[in-house]
Design an enzyme around this catalytic site. Structure first.
Site, PDB file in Angstrom:
ATOM      1  N   ASP A  12       0.818  -1.214   0.000  1.00 59.08           N
ATOM      2  CA  ASP A  12       0.000   0.000   0.000  1.00 59.08           C
ATOM      3  C   ASP A  12       0.850   1.261   0.000  1.00 59.08           C
ATOM      4  O   ASP A  12       0.319   2.359  -0.143  1.00 59.08           O
ATOM      5  CB  ASP A  12      -0.938  -0.019   1.212  1.00 59.08           C
ATOM      6  CG  ASP A  12      -2.131   0.913   1.052  1.00 59.08           C
ATOM      7  OD1 ASP A  12      -2.636   1.029  -0.078  1.00 59.08           O
ATOM      8  OD2 ASP A  12      -2.562   1.528   2.049  1.00 59.08           O
TER       9      ASP A  12
ATOM     10  N   SER B 126      -7.560   5.356  -0.562  1.00 58.60           N
ATOM     11  CA  SER B 126      -7.653   4.114  -1.327  1.00 58.60           C
ATOM     12  C   SER B 126      -9.101   3.640  -1.365  1.00 58.60           C
ATOM     13  O   SER B 126      -9.789   3.624  -0.340  1.00 58.60           O
ATOM     14  CB  SER B 126      -6.776   3.032  -0.690  1.00 58.60           C
ATOM     15  OG  SER B 126      -5.425   3.445  -0.644  1.00 58.60           O
TER      16      SER B 126
ATOM     17  N   GLN C 169      -4.617  -0.752  -7.791  1.00 56.86           N
ATOM     18  CA  GLN C 169      -5.388   0.024  -6.809  1.00 56.86           C
ATOM     19  C   GLN C 169      -6.014   1.227  -7.477  1.00 56.86           C
ATOM     20  O   GLN C 169      -5.397   1.895  -8.300  1.00 56.86           O
ATOM     21  CB  GLN C 169      -4.478   0.482  -5.662  1.00 56.86           C
ATOM     22  CG  GLN C 169      -5.210   1.149  -4.516  1.00 56.86           C
ATOM     23  CD  GLN C 169      -4.260   1.531  -3.386  1.00 56.86           C
ATOM     24  OE1 GLN C 169      -3.622   2.564  -3.441  1.00 56.86           O
ATOM     25  NE2 GLN C 169      -4.165   0.672  -2.367  1.00 56.86           N
TER      26      GLN C 169
END
Length: 287
Positions: A205, A229, A279
């Site tokens: 991440d 996100s 993502q």
């Protein structure tokens, strides 16, 4: 100190088992505005892994971030054993805080099998030993930053990062949306492949959605920028160690409608493609 920081992360990802399919995790404030998304991803993967046979390794994780996490409250992970087949197992994971889901995810596990094999080539980048760690902000710059930003910029995290093309998040230039970054744990950990997959879920991440901001000359540290996100996908391809250098090659093919898409490939130092990520994130600019 390095061993302590890494040991704290390993403990953070272990979770407390409350029932057969119910787990509880704590949070660590690393300077983000809410619970770091990689922490929730790593804990969700850890919870799901504990409900399958040990000969089944996670090969994919797909998750949606539904609400920001509260760092002051524990997170409960409810694992639903969706399917156990001859060679695959699937688990649905819901992360819950204050009675509401903050993440919905699905993890798929697979027994070891032989089959066809090919992979993309690693980008031609300098070796991590030929790169310097990113420069620290000056004391004058830090003094002007909010407390959360100061904590983020001065923390000693469990991972060391060496970007191939360093960039200041306090004074971001405009650049093409491409970012190769070497990273590794700052201290060695056990040989467990399960642990290394969980640690990579945590680290995946970092840097990913930030790459979507490069063409616009802005940073998530600026007060008029909101980045969050929305979802996260992670595929594991081959064995690896997170305490050895890994290259995270990130790019962003598009941004539109206040959303940006980023993709990543993770390579070992000798060029093996070990994981892939994707993502989409929310990007809002005020003023």
């Amino acid at each position: 100190m390095s061993h302590t920081v890494v040991a704290e992360l390993v403990e953070l990802l272990q979770l407390e088992r409350l029932e057969d399919n119910l787990f509880r995790g704590q949070s660590r404030d690393i300077g983000t505005r809410c619970v770091f998304g990689g922490q929730v991803l790593g804990q969700a993967l850890s919870a799901a892994q504990q409900t399958v046979a040990p000969d089944r390794a996670a090969h994919s994780l797909h998750a949606y971030f539904l609400r920001p996490g509260d760092m002051e409250a524990p997170i409960v992970y409810n694992v639903e054993p969706t399917r156990d087949g001859a060679s695959f197992s699937v688990r649905r994971v819901v992360a819950i805080q204050h009675g509401k889901p903050i993440l919905n995810g699905t993890v798929s596990f697979h027994i070891a099998e032989d089959g066809v094999e090919h992979q993309a080539s690693m980008p031609d980048v300098p070796d991590p030993d030929d790169l310097d760690p990113p420069p620290s902000p000056s004391p004058e710059e830090l003094a002007k930053a909010p407390a959360k930003v100061q904590r983020w910029l001065t923390r000693q995290g469990p991972f060391e990062f060496r970007p191939v093309y360093p960039r200041s998040d306090l004074h971001p230039p405009r650049r093409p949306p491409y970012q190769p970054v070497w990273f590794r744990l700052i201290a060695p950990v056990a040989d467990s492949p399960v642990l290394h997959r969980t640690l990579l879920a945590y680290a995946s991440d970092f840097h990913l959605i930030g790459t979507t901001l490069f063409p616009h000359g802005v940073s998530y540290l600026q007060p008029n920028v909101t980045v969050a996100s929305l979802d996260h996908a992670l595929w594991f391809h081959r064995p690896f160690r997170t305490d050895d250098w890994l290259l995270y090659s990130c790019d962003s093919p598009t941004a539109q409608s206040a959303r940006g898409l980023a993709r990543g490939q993770v390579f070992t130092r000798d060029g093996r493609l070990v994981a892939s990520t994707a993502q989409e994130g929310l990007i809002r600019l005020q003023g």
